[in-house]
Design a protein around this motif. Structure first.
Motif, short mmCIF file in Angstrom:
data_model
loop_
_atom_site.label_atom_id
_atom_site.label_comp_id
_atom_site.label_asym_id
_atom_site.label_seq_id
_atom_site.Cartn_x
_atom_site.Cartn_y
_atom_site.Cartn_z
N THR A 51 5.77 0.13 2.44
CA THR A 51 7.10 0.51 2.91
C THR A 51 7.85 1.11 1.73
O THR A 51 7.64 0.73 0.57
CB THR A 51 7.90 -0.69 3.46
OG1 THR A 51 8.12 -1.63 2.40
CG2 THR A 51 7.16 -1.38 4.59
N THR A 99 8.21 2.21 7.22
CA THR A 99 6.91 1.55 7.18
C THR A 99 5.86 2.60 7.54
O THR A 99 5.80 3.05 8.69
CB THR A 99 6.85 0.37 8.16
OG1 THR A 99 7.89 -0.56 7.82
CG2 THR A 99 5.50 -0.33 8.09
N ALA A 109 11.38 -3.19 -0.80
CA ALA A 109 10.34 -2.40 -0.14
C ALA A 109 9.00 -2.73 -0.80
O ALA A 109 8.85 -3.78 -1.44
CB ALA A 109 10.66 -0.91 -0.22
N GLU A 134 5.38 -4.12 -0.90
CA GLU A 134 4.63 -5.16 -0.19
C GLU A 134 4.47 -6.36 -1.13
O GLU A 134 4.87 -6.29 -2.29
CB GLU A 134 3.28 -4.63 0.25
CG GLU A 134 2.39 -4.16 -0.88
CD GLU A 134 1.23 -3.35 -0.32
OE1 GLU A 134 0.39 -3.96 0.36
OE2 GLU A 134 1.20 -2.13 -0.54
N GLU A 193 11.52 -8.19 5.50
CA GLU A 193 10.39 -7.62 6.22
C GLU A 193 9.88 -8.67 7.21
O GLU A 193 10.31 -9.84 7.15
CB GLU A 193 9.28 -7.20 5.26
CG GLU A 193 8.67 -8.33 4.46
CD GLU A 193 7.70 -7.84 3.39
OE1 GLU A 193 7.51 -6.61 3.26
OE2 GLU A 193 7.12 -8.68 2.69
#
Length: 396
Positions: A125, A135, A292, A294, A366
């Motif tokens: 993302t 995403t 953002a 991961e 998220e």
């Protein structure tokens, strides 16, 4: 107490591996294949010409999640794969993924034939200029894939040179943003499962009466690694599925053709004690306005004037389990290759690269599931970054 399966990794698998852009990365594969197929201005960086002498039809299969360090664990359940990994069909080597070592970054690095900084797909993302998250695996047409990822794909260039180009992948991926960013330029054939992928790739090779490039994608191993862990029963069954796909492909290659098998990344299992959650540790949230990336490579967008405090807080919490650096330092260290100004802000103000078996969970930023997986990838350990390059040639 949750019991995690063993992923069979030697401690060496947790060492740092830098992306080998320009000498031996996913970005170098399709330019090299294109050179073999006679595409003008393509350079055979990997020296494939000698191994593919007499070949004018090349199939490239990407098995999602099949890192080089997962091959020994898969081999007992996948005899064809084991034979390929031993070089029994022609060649067995390795490449590096791009960075971060995650699916959308690697798929576009392979398809565009350039490092991530150039193509701009810089994370699972990323934050758009207006602050909204994007995403990449759920990407439609906003932003326009052809402007968000402006580099012509190697499939486009090959097709323009007269090579017959085909993409074989899940039907639902056709026309999606990630597919267009990575693989625009080929005729798309939907394939719902491994058997269909093999049959679609073989059909495309057989139908070509001249140079052909066929790209196929198979996601199952990655899916079950994330959900149940590398080495789990479902992961092993997925490895058997990969083997059936490879068996069908290897033994069905038409004359003057070759199959190249690669992956986008590897995986490693992360136990519960390796997870630090921004929602549970107040110091991690201080000064952070957006999250953002991961869990293995976090991008933090911070409030004005807060960057130094965010760097200090995250370094204190993670210690040796992460490198916490500024955007500028990450770019200067070459993780992404050269990054034009138009793409730089897609990287966070602060970049958190997790080491060992640690992840940076971002509950509230998220989906909860992202912090509840068993296996992860994205960082620059050998287990995640090193991918196989296996070659099988037709028998005629």
């Amino acid at each position: 107490m949750t019991v995690f399966p063993s992923d069979g990794l030697h401690p060496d698998a947790l060492r740092l591996v830098r992306p080998a852009y320009g000498t031996g990365s996913l970005a170098d594969l399709l330019p090299s294949v294109s050179a073999v197929l006679g595409v003008p201005d393509a350079t055979d960086v990997l020296g494939l010409g000698a191994r593919l002498d007499g070949v004018d039809k090349v199939a490239v299969l990407l098995v999602d999640g099949l890192g080089a360090y997962q091959l020994p664990l898969a081999a007992p359940h996948a005899p064809v794969l084991a034979d390929l990994a031993a070089g029994g069909r022609g060649h067995a080597g390795t490449l590096t993924a791009g960075f971060p070592s995650t699916t959308p970054v690697s798929l576009v690095t392979l398809g565009a034939g350039v490092p991530p900084g150039a193509h701009g797909i810089l994370g699972f993302t990323v934050r758009r200029p207006d602050g909204r998250p994007l995403t990449h695996i759920l990407w439609g047409n906003d932003p326009d894939p052809r402007t968000w990822q402006p580099v012509p794909t190697r499939l486009e260039l090959a097709a323009a040179a007269g090579v017959r180009v085909t993409v074989v992948s899940k039907p639902q991926f056709e026309g999606g943003g990630l597919s267009l960013a990575a693989n625009r330029g080929g005729v798309y054939r939907g394939a719902a499962d491994g058997t269909a992928v093999a049959d679609g790739m073989l059909a495309a090779l057989r139908e070509a009466d001249g140079p052909a490039l066929v790209y196929g994608y198979h996601p199952d191993l990655d899916h079950f690694g994330h959900e149940d862990g590398v080495g789990s029963d479902t992961w092993r069954e997925a490895a058997r599925g990969v083997d059936k796909l490879l068996d069908r492909l290897v033994h069905g290659l038409p004359p003057r053709s070759a199959l190249l098998i690669v992956a986008d990344h590897g995986q490693l299992n992360v136990p519960l004690e390796g997870r630090r959650d921004i929602a549970a540790i107040p110091a991690l949230a201080e000064g952070v306005e957006g999250v953002a990336g991961e869990p293995r490579v976090r991008y933090l967008h911070v409030a004005a004037g807060a960057r130094d405090d965010v760097l200090a807080n995250w370094r204190e919490v993670f210690g040796a389990d992460a490198s916490v650096v500024s955007r500028e330092q990450a770019i200067d260290e070459g993780w992404f290759g050269a990054v034009p100004a138009a793409h730089a802000e897609r990287i966070g103000d602060v970049v958190v690269i997790c080491w060992g078996r640690a992840v940076a969970v971002a509950s509230g930023w998220e989906p909860v599931k992202a912090g509840q997986l068993v296996a992860y990838h994205g960082s620059a350990t050998a287990a995640e970054m090193t991918v196989p390059l296996l070659i099988a040639r037709s028998s005629v």
